[in-house]
Design a protein around this motif. Structure first.
Motif, PDB file in Angstrom:
ATOM      1  N   HIS A 128      -3.658  -6.093  -0.606  1.00  0.00           N
ATOM      2  CA  HIS A 128      -3.713  -5.946  -2.799  1.00  0.00           C
ATOM      3  C   HIS A 128      -3.737  -4.507  -2.445  1.00  0.00           C
ATOM      4  O   HIS A 128      -3.307  -3.799  -3.748  1.00  0.00           O
ATOM      5  CB  HIS A 128      -5.394  -5.872  -2.468  1.00  0.00           C
ATOM      6  N   SER A 129      -3.290  -3.687  -1.244  1.00  0.00           N
ATOM      7  CA  SER A 129      -2.771  -1.973  -1.426  1.00  0.00           C
ATOM      8  C   SER A 129      -1.368  -2.881  -1.369  1.00  0.00           C
ATOM      9  O   SER A 129      -0.348  -3.012  -1.826  1.00  0.00           O
ATOM     10  CB  SER A 129      -2.633  -1.802   0.198  1.00  0.00           C
ATOM     11  N   GLN A 130      -0.798  -1.492  -2.786  1.00  0.00           N
ATOM     12  CA  GLN A 130       0.280  -1.403  -3.704  1.00  0.00           C
ATOM     13  C   GLN A 130       2.023  -0.861  -2.426  1.00  0.00           C
ATOM     14  O   GLN A 130       2.162  -2.359  -2.096  1.00  0.00           O
ATOM     15  CB  GLN A 130       0.672  -0.520  -4.599  1.00  0.00           C
ATOM     16  N   GLY A 138       1.352  -4.616  -0.554  1.00  0.00           N
ATOM     17  CA  GLY A 138       2.345  -6.008  -1.048  1.00  0.00           C
ATOM     18  C   GLY A 138       3.722  -5.400  -1.044  1.00  0.00           C
ATOM     19  O   GLY A 138       4.695  -7.059  -1.189  1.00  0.00           O
ATOM     20  N   GLN A 139       4.231  -4.703  -1.499  1.00  0.00           N
ATOM     21  CA  GLN A 139       5.707  -3.839  -1.830  1.00  0.00           C
ATOM     22  C   GLN A 139       6.324  -4.498  -0.473  1.00  0.00           C
ATOM     23  O   GLN A 139       7.240  -5.035  -0.499  1.00  0.00           O
ATOM     24  CB  GLN A 139       6.256  -2.752  -2.392  1.00  0.00           C
TER      25      GLN A 139
END
Length: 102
Positions: free
Chosen positions: A38-40, A43-44
């Motif tokens: 859920h951390s951007q 996730g990326q």
């Protein structure tokens, strides 16, 4: 010229090896809830690693038996990369050198 091409292939195989290692370690960290997708940033990073490694895994996942939650495909791809990078590339380099193509 051929030796330079073999060195480029060696570099590409080494980079792929590290991407697979990073993706495997990250999958363990996600599975054990050490990091969260859920951390951007996480996730990326996961998306990038998945897009790089999934095309390598896909042909082998079709033929690999189902081991439940255990995915041995990265290990199989790493073994293939090690074989290609070690014996195969060194054989091709020796062959090129012996035939004066170095």
């Amino acid at each position: 010229m051929l030796l330079m091409l073999l060195q480029i292939v060696h570099i590409i195989l080494t980079v792929l090896w590290w991407f697979i290692i990073a993706q495997a370690v990250m999958s363990w960290l996600i599975a054990f809830n050490v990091i969260n997708t859920h951390s951007q940033f996480v996730g990326q990073l996961w998306t990038v690693l998945d897009r790089i490694t999934e095309p390598l895994y896909r042909p082998f996942r079709r033929i690999m038996p189902d081991f439940g939650g255990l995915d041995l495909t990265p290990m199989l791809v790493l073994i293939i990369i090690i074989i290609l990078d070690g014996p195969v590339l060194s054989y091709l380099a020796r062959l090129a050198y012996a035939n004066g193509m170095a």
